[in-house]
Design an enzyme around this catalytic site. Sequence first.
Site, PDB file in Angstrom:
ATOM      1  N   SER A   1       0.785  -1.234   0.000  1.00  0.00           N
ATOM      2  CA  SER A   1       0.000   0.000   0.000  1.00  0.00           C
ATOM      3  C   SER A   1       0.810   1.273   0.000  1.00  0.00           C
ATOM      4  CB  SER A   1      -0.936   0.010   1.215  1.00  0.00           C
ATOM      5  OG  SER A   1      -0.188  -0.048   2.428  1.00  0.00           O
TER       6      SER A   1
ATOM      7  N   HIS B   1      -5.699  -3.956  -1.034  1.00  0.00           N
ATOM      8  CA  HIS B   1      -5.600  -2.919  -2.061  1.00  0.00           C
ATOM      9  C   HIS B   1      -5.708  -3.459  -3.480  1.00  0.00           C
ATOM     10  CE1 HIS B   1      -4.455   0.577   0.466  1.00  0.00           C
ATOM     11  NE2 HIS B   1      -4.075  -0.379   1.292  1.00  0.00           N
TER      12      HIS B   1
ATOM     13  N   LYS C   1     -11.613  -0.163   0.829  1.00  0.00           N
ATOM     14  CA  LYS C   1     -10.907   0.376  -0.338  1.00  0.00           C
ATOM     15  C   LYS C   1     -11.842   0.313  -1.556  1.00  0.00           C
ATOM     16  CE  LYS C   1      -7.245   0.169   2.430  1.00  0.00           C
ATOM     17  NZ  LYS C   1      -7.344  -0.151   3.859  1.00  0.00           N
TER      18      LYS C   1
END
Length: 401
Positions: free
Chosen positions: A170, A198, A229
């Site tokens: 990330s 992610h 996310k």
Amino acid sequence: MADIFDKKPIAAFGEMAETGARPYYRTAAPDAIMAGCNDYLGLATDPRVVEAAAAALARHGTSCSGSRILNGTLPLHEELEAALADFLGCEAALVTTTGFQANLAVGALLGPGDASFSDMANHASLVDGVLLGQGSRHRYRHGDLDHLERLLAAADPDAGKLVITDGLFSMEGDLCPLPGLRELADRYGARLVVDGAHDIGLLGACGRGVAEHFGAMDAVDLFTGTFSKCFGSLGGLLAGPAGIVEYLRYTARPVLFSAAMSPASAAAALASLEIIRTEPARRERVFDHAERLHNGLRALGFSTGPSVTPVVPVHVGHAVPCLRMWQALHDAGVYTNAVVAPAVPRGRALIRVTPQATHTEEQITRILDAFAACGRRLGLVPERAEHDWTPVALARPKLTP
């Protein structure tokens, strides 16, 4: 006698005092461009997702008021779990209250005679999950398969072994070497856990994440992830073999002793999953923006390092100029993330930029213009970009499965 409240401030406090920058616990100005958000697909404000959350709120209220194992399970949770298992090609899935808790739950797999092998750049939640477990703990250098193999070879051959990694890292934006990790796991009898926080929803032809990107959905033994996310919601997931998912339901303390994921969050995640399945152009748009940012920043003289994804790290080096750059961008109406130690090693501070599918071309231009003006004023890039630079080749999703 020592006072346990007598704590030294973290290093960043001094650096913030030196620069006057306050990049943390801040609210973005209404007219600022949000360029530091993890809502890659822009689904947190999608009317269909908001409507699904509102309908669940009206029907079920604000909270389940209990843990999943007792009174906190709704049909919404079970529907979401079944949909996730189907999406990821797994036998079963389990949803948790947060993504952090999903990774903490991994600790329940680690008994006294077991051994864990974690990438040094793993998210803090994976680090803490390992600490909650037992057995021996080993950390391999970031993405270094040779180092991992040496650690695996030196471990007790009779130990249960768990290799643990982020899928998409990330902060740096690079990907785990999944095919090599699978090969080593097979060679040394280990299981492989991949945190898709992610990358699930963003990478791969169908948005199934780093495993689909590498064409290796079967390479992962246990997926973890989050809905905060790409899913524009809140909550976490674990997906894998039915037996191990059931084991975690009854043994993972972060699951057993936490209130259930709220009805609105579950409904929002379920609605987002359907959009992820059916609207791949959203992912393509994010990558279009990311490619423009990567190459525009590199042309200015900035480095975006090894990233091949929409996580665009602008490497500054030391914390003080990084904080000054953050403040300058903020004053210019661009909200980014200042990332300093301990989130990254000292001396490797960076400004993290993340485009969203909902950004416009004009907004991407404004972000690049702000970096150019602020970077030149602070001496981070030359007044004139007279240097050679290499365009980045992104890990674009192949939209035809």
